[in-house]
Design an enzyme around this catalytic site. Structure first.
Site, PDB file in Angstrom:
ATOM      1  N   SER A 113       1.259  -1.296   0.142  1.00 27.53           N
ATOM      2  CA  SER A 113       0.037   0.316  -0.131  1.00 27.53           C
ATOM      3  C   SER A 113       0.339   1.254  -0.024  1.00 27.53           C
ATOM      4  CB  SER A 113      -1.058   0.026   1.356  1.00 27.53           C
ATOM      5  OG  SER A 113      -2.071   0.989   1.027  1.00 27.53           O
ATOM      6  N   HIS A 114       0.520   2.003   1.331  1.00 33.24           N
ATOM      7  CA  HIS A 114       1.087   3.743   0.936  1.00 33.24           C
ATOM      8  C   HIS A 114       2.636   2.979   1.621  1.00 33.24           C
ATOM      9  CE1 HIS A 114      -0.614   2.011   4.659  1.00 33.24           C
ATOM     10  NE2 HIS A 114       0.324   3.494   5.475  1.00 33.24           N
ATOM     11  N   ASP A 277      -2.333   6.363  -3.963  1.00 29.81           N
ATOM     12  CA  ASP A 277      -1.371   5.413  -2.937  1.00 29.81           C
ATOM     13  C   ASP A 277      -1.024   4.300  -3.678  1.00 29.81           C
ATOM     14  OD1 ASP A 277      -3.465   3.520  -2.485  1.00 29.81           O
ATOM     15  OD2 ASP A 277      -3.107   3.178  -0.364  1.00 29.81           O
ATOM     16  N   ASP A 279      -1.578   1.385  -3.964  1.00 28.29           N
ATOM     17  CA  ASP A 279      -2.120   0.449  -4.365  1.00 28.29           C
ATOM     18  C   ASP A 279      -3.457   0.605  -5.048  1.00 28.29           C
ATOM     19  OD1 ASP A 279      -3.230   0.657  -2.675  1.00 28.29           O
ATOM     20  OD2 ASP A 279      -4.003  -1.329  -1.288  1.00 28.29           O
ATOM     21  N   ASP A 281      -6.139   2.130  -3.362  1.00 30.29           N
ATOM     22  CA  ASP A 281      -7.381   2.247  -2.768  1.00 30.29           C
ATOM     23  C   ASP A 281      -7.390   3.460  -2.072  1.00 30.29           C
ATOM     24  OD1 ASP A 281      -5.582   1.784  -0.845  1.00 30.29           O
ATOM     25  OD2 ASP A 281      -5.948   0.245   0.055  1.00 30.29           O
ATOM     26  N   ARG A 282      -6.147   4.650  -1.659  1.00 31.39           N
ATOM     27  CA  ARG A 282      -7.306   5.737  -1.013  1.00 31.39           C
ATOM     28  C   ARG A 282      -7.096   6.823  -2.153  1.00 31.39           C
ATOM     29  NH1 ARG A 282      -3.259   6.104   5.097  1.00 31.39           N
ATOM     30  NH2 ARG A 282      -3.776   3.495   4.976  1.00 31.39           N
ATOM     31  N   LYS A 376     -11.977   0.261  -1.035  1.00 32.44           N
ATOM     32  CA  LYS A 376     -11.177   1.567  -0.497  1.00 32.44           C
ATOM     33  C   LYS A 376     -11.381   1.695  -2.696  1.00 32.44           C
ATOM     34  CE  LYS A 376      -7.522   1.878   2.046  1.00 32.44           C
ATOM     35  NZ  LYS A 376      -7.508   0.786   3.061  1.00 32.44           N
TER      36      LYS A 376
HETATM   37  C1  VG1 Z   1      -3.793   1.923   8.439  1.00 28.65           C
HETATM   38  C2  VG1 Z   1      -5.009   3.497   8.610  1.00 28.65           C
HETATM   39  C3  VG1 Z   1      -6.179   2.219   7.830  1.00 28.65           C
HETATM   40  C4  VG1 Z   1      -6.029   1.510   6.876  1.00 28.65           C
HETATM   41  C5  VG1 Z   1      -4.565   0.416   6.735  1.00 28.65           C
HETATM   42  C6  VG1 Z   1      -4.885  -0.214   6.015  1.00 28.65           C
HETATM   43  O1  VG1 Z   1      -3.978   1.326   9.401  1.00 28.65           O
HETATM   44  O2  VG1 Z   1      -4.695   4.095   9.661  1.00 28.65           O
HETATM   45  O3  VG1 Z   1      -7.738   2.728   7.939  1.00 28.65           O
HETATM   46  O4  VG1 Z   1      -7.604   1.137   6.159  1.00 28.65           O
HETATM   47  O5  VG1 Z   1      -3.965   1.926   6.798  1.00 28.65           O
HETATM   48  O6  VG1 Z   1      -5.033   0.704   3.970  1.00 28.65           O
HETATM   49  P1  VG1 Z   1      -2.933   1.844  10.342  1.00 28.65           P
HETATM   50  O7  VG1 Z   1      -2.898  -0.090  11.271  1.00 28.65           O
HETATM   51  O8  VG1 Z   1      -1.604   1.667  10.297  1.00 28.65           O
HETATM   52  O9  VG1 Z   1      -3.512   2.632  11.554  1.00 28.65           O
HETATM   53  V1  VG1 Z   1      -4.628   0.300   2.695  1.00 28.65           V
HETATM   54  O10 VG1 Z   1      -3.927   1.865   1.749  1.00 28.65           O
HETATM   55  O11 VG1 Z   1      -2.707  -0.121   3.059  1.00 28.65           O
HETATM   56  O12 VG1 Z   1      -5.368  -0.626   2.444  1.00 28.65           O
HETATM   57 CO    CO Z   2      -3.989   0.985  -0.167  1.00 29.64          CO
END
Ligand code: VG1
Ligand code: CO
Length: 543
Positions: A113-114, A277, A279, A281-282, A376
């Site tokens: 992801s990010h 981001d 992947d 989804d954000r 998302k």
């Molecule tokens: C973070 C965010 C959460 C999101 C998760 C996965 O998790 O706070 O809202 O669903 O990342 O997003 P955490 O446990 O680090 O707070 V992604 O874009 O990695 O699917």
């Molecule tokens: Co993501």
């Protein structure tokens, strides 16, 4: 060519309760590491013989190698068909759609992801079920248990397949189809939004910048925005996915997408700015001179969704994660809709969406989405915004101001302390947890604690219970402080503080956010002892 059974040993690594495995690349590249995890997933599933598996990732470093491994293992384990995105690419929401559209058994999404990528960055792997959504806790618990007992994995000794060209290849008895990574997803978007209206808006001179951050949304944004919607070439920047995201951090927030923010605040600002981001989804939404917090964006999208053809019939309900501000609750209240508060993580929305209880969901971390997929969806949020702008013909700034006038404003910020020493972070949470019952009724600088608890979620659909989902301290005026530990960081611990204050309709909605929240931020610092415990005098990231 044969199917091999390779002996292996249990491995430590996955955090229980998380929906995938996210680790630094050198960890993931250890012999048998990815294999162990993929086999643990397959071992936790039942009834996939002959069925279809979708595979794709965000294009980060190591994506191609793990995709080839996953294809060999899917074949050796008895899947009948693999659908893989061309070039190994599938955004998380596109993967969700491909699974649903093709009635696949499930999918493997390769992404962290990010988190940053490259040889020293992070890599990740998660399993999505047949509804297209993240694996439920029942599955992730079974996968986790399997990682502790695994003794062998199955793999073929077949050569790599060519991911660059669309078409079909046989891998032992299994068919692999390399599919257009964008086409099905683009069709879905076109079915939800008024592309004609958006096209007309671009034609009339509407200007936008979409920053794909060298991550997975580049090809999607180019085809949809510049191709189908006629946005001028160059609207999408950083549109080529790179294994290391060009050295950047593909997290669309005000720190890592600062260039976009600065542009939208400048004299030369386009009408609209957005980013996504790693992947896909954000989403980050910024109007000219107006940043929209993700919590506000959720509320605004819910209040205006009926302007898009896909939602013209109205919403069945709204869900938000617990740390997300209550802005969406006010919309739900006014519109007479059900509102659900779930723990952090998209997987908790799955049952509500499947049961038709909610149409739109969102998280404060810049994730918004709807029942069109089970993840998302960054571009979906951008397109819904564009659809709303095309219909309302107002600026983002005016739409936001009008929303606050109607519903009041939830001032909101999140302070992250990254790479904190794990012991100190755990102790902070533990100690605050122990003090919660005593806080109720106490007053801090004019704010009286109305409730203080550790959030527990009772899933109204399947009755499951999720405990320890974050500490909440709520005040009499509706303000709130939330403290929780991140589940997605890979180095040390990440502590997140979420602070919110409600300013009702008629109040001052134009204070600077950090200033408006300063007294509550100070209370959070005192209650947690963050500075003394971690040696940090400021958060790593403020959003
Ligand atoms: C973070 C965010 C959460 C999101 C998760 C996965 O998790 O706070 O809202 O669903 O990342 O997003 P955490 O446990 O680090 O707070 V992604 O874009 O990695 O699917
Ligand atoms: Co993501």
């Amino acid at each position: 060519m044969t199917i091999l059974t390779v002996e292996t040993t249990p491995f430590e690594g996955q955090k229980p309760g998380t929906s995938g495995l996210r680790k630094q690349v050198p960890v993931f590249r250890q012999p048998r590491y990815a294999e162990n995890y993929i086999q643990s997933i397959f071992d936790a599933l039942e009834g996939f013989a002959g069925k279809t598996l979708v595979i794709g990732g965000d294009g980060r470093y190591h994506n191609d190698a793990v995709i080839q491994t996953a294809i060999r293992m899917a074949s050796a384990n008895g899947f009948g068909h693999v659908l893989v995105g061309q070039g190994g690419i599938l955004s998380t929401p596109a993967a969700s759609h491909v699974i649903r559209h093709n009635k696949a058994f499930g999918g493997l999404v390769l992404s962290a992801s990010h988190n940053p990528g490259g040889p020293d960055g992070d890599f990740g792997l998660k399993y999505n079920a047949s509804n297209g959504g993240p694996a439920t806790e029942k599955i992730t618990d079974a996968v986790f248990a399997r990682t502790r007992t695994i003794a062998r994995y199955k793999i073929t000794d077949t050569p790599d397949i060519d991911l660059g060209a669309r078409g079909e290849t046989m891998v032992e008895g299994m068919t692999v189809t390399v599919i257009d990574a964008v086409a099905d997803y683009a069709d879905l978007m076109q079915s939800l939004f008024d592309f004609d209206a958006i096209r007309a808006m671009f034609k009339s001179g509407f200007r936008m910048r979409f920053d794909a951050m060298h991550a997975v949304t580049g090809p999607y944004a180019r085809r949809i925005l510049e191709g189908m919607l006629g946005a001028p070439e160059g609207t999408v920047v950083n549109g080529v996915p790179l294994p290391d995201f060009g050295g950047g951090h593909p997290d669309p927030n005000l720190v890592h997408a600062k260039g976009l923010y600065d542009l939208l605040m400048s004299d030369d600002a386009p009408d609209f700015g957005a980013a996504s981001d790693g992947d896909g989804d954000r989403n980050l939404i910024i109007g000219r001179g107006q940043f929209v917090t993700p919590s506000d964006s959720l509320a605004l999208l819910a209040a205006n969704a009926h302007l898009a053809p896909g939602y013209a019939g109205g919403l069945s309900g709204i869900a938000r994660s617990m740390p997300t501000s209550a802005a969406a609750d006010r919309v739900a209240e006014k519109m007479g809709l059900a509102i659900y508060e779930t723990p952090t993580g998209w997987k908790f929305f799955g049952n509500l969406l499947d049961a038709g209880r909610v149409t739109i969901c969102g998280e404060e971390s810049a994730g918004t989405g709807s029942n069109h997929v089970r993840e998302k969806d960054g571009l979906w949020a951008v397109l819904l915004w564009l659809n709303i702008l095309a219909v309302r013909k107002q600026s983002v700034r005016d739409i936001v101001a009008e929303h606050w006038r109607t519903y009041g404003r939830s001032y909101y910020t999140r302070h992250d302390y990254e790479e904190v020493e794990t012991g100190a972070a755990n102790k902070l949470v533990e100690d605050l947890h122990a003090r919660l019952p005593n806080l109720i009724g106490q007053e801090f600088g004019g704010y009286t604690v109305a409730y203080a608890d550790d959030f527990t979620y009772h899933d109204p659909v399947d009755g499951s219970v999720a405990t320890n989902q974050g500490l909440r301290i709520g005040f009499a005026d509706g303000s709130r402080i939330v403290v929780r530990l991140s589940g997605t960081g890979t180095v040390g611990a990440t502590l997140r503080f979420y602070v919110e204050r409600y300013e009702p309709a008629g109040g001052n909605h134009f204070e600077e956010t950090q200033k408006a929240l300063a007294p509550l931020i100070a209370i959070a610092a005192t209650l947690t002892g963050i500075a003394e415990r971690t040696g940090r005098d400021a958060p790593t990231v403020i959003t």
